[in-house]
Write a protein that holds these residues in place. Structure first.
Motif, mmCIF file in Angstrom:
data_model
loop_
_atom_site.group_PDB
_atom_site.id
_atom_site.type_symbol
_atom_site.label_atom_id
_atom_site.label_comp_id
_atom_site.label_asym_id
_atom_site.label_seq_id
_atom_site.Cartn_x
_atom_site.Cartn_y
_atom_site.Cartn_z
ATOM 1 N N ALA A 50 0.819 -1.219 0.000
ATOM 2 C CA ALA A 50 0.000 0.000 0.000
ATOM 3 C C ALA A 50 0.849 1.263 0.000
ATOM 4 C CB ALA A 50 -0.929 0.007 1.217
ATOM 5 N N THR A 51 2.084 1.165 0.479
ATOM 6 C CA THR A 51 2.938 2.352 0.585
ATOM 7 C C THR A 51 4.051 2.388 -0.458
ATOM 8 O OG1 THR A 51 4.225 1.242 2.324
ATOM 9 C CG2 THR A 51 2.461 2.719 3.027
ATOM 10 N N THR A 52 3.966 1.512 -1.454
ATOM 11 C CA THR A 52 4.886 1.625 -2.579
ATOM 12 C C THR A 52 4.514 2.856 -3.405
ATOM 13 O OG1 THR A 52 3.480 0.251 -3.986
ATOM 14 C CG2 THR A 52 5.180 -0.882 -2.700
ATOM 15 N N GLU A 53 5.396 3.303 -4.268
ATOM 16 C CA GLU A 53 5.096 4.471 -5.101
ATOM 17 C C GLU A 53 3.864 4.213 -5.959
ATOM 18 O OE1 GLU A 53 6.401 7.577 -5.068
ATOM 19 O OE2 GLU A 53 7.334 6.769 -3.243
ATOM 20 N N THR A 54 3.801 3.009 -6.535
ATOM 21 C CA THR A 54 2.637 2.671 -7.364
ATOM 22 C C THR A 54 1.378 2.610 -6.512
ATOM 23 O OG1 THR A 54 4.040 1.397 -8.866
ATOM 24 C CG2 THR A 54 1.675 0.968 -8.945
ATOM 25 N N GLY A 55 1.497 2.016 -5.324
ATOM 26 C CA GLY A 55 0.346 1.920 -4.431
ATOM 27 C C GLY A 55 -0.191 3.283 -4.038
ATOM 28 N N LYS A 56 0.704 4.223 -3.763
ATOM 29 C CA LYS A 56 0.271 5.573 -3.386
ATOM 30 C C LYS A 56 -0.388 6.296 -4.558
ATOM 31 C CE LYS A 56 4.360 6.507 -1.549
ATOM 32 N NZ LYS A 56 5.468 7.220 -0.854
ATOM 33 N N LYS A 57 0.120 6.056 -5.767
ATOM 34 C CA LYS A 57 -0.500 6.665 -6.952
ATOM 35 C C LYS A 57 -1.901 6.108 -7.183
ATOM 36 C CE LYS A 57 3.825 7.688 -9.355
ATOM 37 N NZ LYS A 57 4.714 7.313 -10.493
ATOM 38 N N MET A 58 -2.071 4.830 -6.922
ATOM 39 C CA MET A 58 -3.399 4.226 -7.069
ATOM 40 C C MET A 58 -4.374 4.820 -6.061
ATOM 41 S SD MET A 58 -2.553 0.204 -7.729
ATOM 42 C CE MET A 58 -1.993 -0.371 -9.342
ATOM 43 N N GLU B 21 -4.276 7.826 -4.849
ATOM 44 C CA GLU B 21 -4.599 9.183 -5.327
ATOM 45 C C GLU B 21 -5.584 9.126 -6.484
ATOM 46 O OE1 GLU B 21 -1.157 11.438 -6.242
ATOM 47 O OE2 GLU B 21 -0.307 11.286 -4.223
ATOM 48 N N LYS B 22 -5.458 8.092 -7.314
ATOM 49 C CA LYS B 22 -6.370 7.960 -8.455
ATOM 50 C C LYS B 22 -7.805 7.772 -7.972
ATOM 51 C CE LYS B 22 -7.364 4.981 -12.440
ATOM 52 N NZ LYS B 22 -6.975 3.775 -13.206
ATOM 53 N N VAL B 23 -7.961 7.030 -6.886
ATOM 54 C CA VAL B 23 -9.303 6.727 -6.377
ATOM 55 C C VAL B 23 -9.838 7.862 -5.502
ATOM 56 C CG1 VAL B 23 -10.669 5.150 -4.972
ATOM 57 C CG2 VAL B 23 -8.882 4.244 -6.476
ATOM 58 N N PHE B 24 -8.990 8.374 -4.611
ATOM 59 C CA PHE B 24 -9.460 9.307 -3.584
ATOM 60 C C PHE B 24 -8.963 10.738 -3.766
ATOM 61 C CE2 PHE B 24 -9.416 5.130 -1.423
ATOM 62 C CZ PHE B 24 -10.768 5.025 -1.156
ATOM 63 N N GLY B 25 -8.036 10.938 -4.718
ATOM 64 C CA GLY B 25 -7.446 12.247 -4.873
ATOM 65 C C GLY B 25 -6.362 12.475 -3.840
ATOM 66 N N ASN B 26 -5.681 13.577 -3.933
ATOM 67 C CA ASN B 26 -4.608 13.886 -2.991
ATOM 68 C C ASN B 26 -5.228 14.611 -1.791
ATOM 69 O OD1 ASN B 26 -2.268 14.480 -1.675
ATOM 70 N ND2 ASN B 26 -1.279 15.544 -3.384
ATOM 71 N N ASP B 27 -5.687 13.840 -0.818
ATOM 72 C CA ASP B 27 -6.400 14.404 0.320
ATOM 73 C C ASP B 27 -5.548 14.543 1.568
ATOM 74 O OD1 ASP B 27 -6.088 11.756 0.826
ATOM 75 O OD2 ASP B 27 -8.200 11.312 1.236
ATOM 76 N N LYS B 28 -4.217 14.499 1.382
ATOM 77 C CA LYS B 28 -3.335 14.621 2.553
ATOM 78 C C LYS B 28 -3.325 16.056 3.048
ATOM 79 C CE LYS B 28 -0.300 10.807 1.213
ATOM 80 N NZ LYS B 28 1.069 10.385 0.896
#
Length: 289
Positions: free
Chosen positions: A272-280, A282-289
């Motif tokens: 879940a915390t790989t670069e690809t996992g984090k991009k996925m 963001e794709k679903v939820f947007g950058n909500d940090k």
């Protein structure tokens, strides 16, 4: 209740584990007829879910996954699979059930939604290829339920508590025992198969990408099928688990408690915390940090 006690009673009363499970339920106020009716209803759902994503691509609600069940089924039907008939069919079934779950379709959580493909895939692939009568299939599901109940009693079935070993590991154990029962193995052999299955997924982490039950959950169901079928095959060959089921479940419980929170369904570690996992995410939820 322990597996050791279940084996002793089953042997004393000449019962399979499935029959023992049904007897225990009857002693607790249930009826054999109602038990079979519930199992039959579950089996009907399982039969639909393992076929649902094989005839046409089924996409998840998030859009992250889907279509693999259909893709693999075309590959399998073309005779290209490296696996044997039963494992290849079970792999297709596991993908279909898991993709159905990700698409919010109707499934049987056995024991959880994230591991829903393992038990039906193994049970239905074996029963269909080996022409197992429906009554024996239903008893095998009862056997799987007994194994799951013991794991839940002495460890956990929840990824949030014990990692994916508690979900896919438990499902593989349930499936392995059910297959042994369908193939005429003894109660002890069924528990040996369940123990071998757990041992081969001991410590498996739960790290869902974007917090969704899709990646790596769907393909872990296929892995769980492979573990379950190989464990059942070993037990049916007369190979015992050197560490018995009860001790194996105790170890599973201790390992699960030792896993850090980041690896117990929080999506804060692992894949879940790989670069690809984090991009996925963001794709679903947007950058909500």
């Amino acid at each position: 209740m322990t597996a050791k006690e279940c084996i002793a009673r089953a042997e004393a009363e000449s019962l399979t584990l499935g029959a023992l499970s049904l007897a225990i339920e009857s002693e607790n106020g249930g009826s054999m007829e109602n038990s079979f009716n519930r199992l039959s209803a579950m089996l009907s759902v399982m039969e639909a879910e393992v076929e649902n994503a094989l005839t046409a691509p089924v996409l998840s609600v998030s859009g992250l996954t889907g279509g693999d069940g259909y893709l693999y089924e075309q590959y399998r039907k073309n005779g290209s699979s490296l696996l044997g008939q039963i494992p290849a069919l079970a792999a297709a079934y596991a993908l279909s059930a898991s993709e159905t779950n990700a698409a919010m379709g109707r499934i049987v959580a056995c024991p959880t939604a994230g591991s829903c493909g393992i038990v039906p895939a193994c049970v239905l692939a074996v029963s269909r290829v080996r022409n197992i009568p429906q009554e024996k299939v239903l008893e095998a599901l009862a056997c799987a339920g007994l194994v799951g109940m013991l794991i839940d009693e002495h460890a956990s079935l929840a990824g949030a508590q014990g990692g994916c070993q508690a979900e896919c590991g438990s499902a593989a154990a349930m499936a392995a025992a059910a297959v042994v029962e369908m193939m005429g193995g003894s109660p002890k052999a069924a528990f040996d198969a369940a123990a071998i299955a757990i041992k081969n997924q001991l410590g498996l982490v739960c790290d869902p990408v974007a917090g969704l039950v899709e990646i790596p959950c769907i393909k872990r169901n296929v892995g769980g099928v492979s573990v379950a079928l190989s464990a059942a095959d070993l037990a049916l060959a007369g190979i015992e688990s050197k560490i018995p089921f009860d001790d194996t479940v105790d170890a599973m419980n201790r390992v699960g408690r030792a896993l850090p929170a980041a690896l117990r369904e929080t999506a804060l570690g692992g894949l879940a915390t790989t670069e690809t996992g984090k991009k996925m995410r963001e794709k679903v939820f947007g950058n909500d940090k």
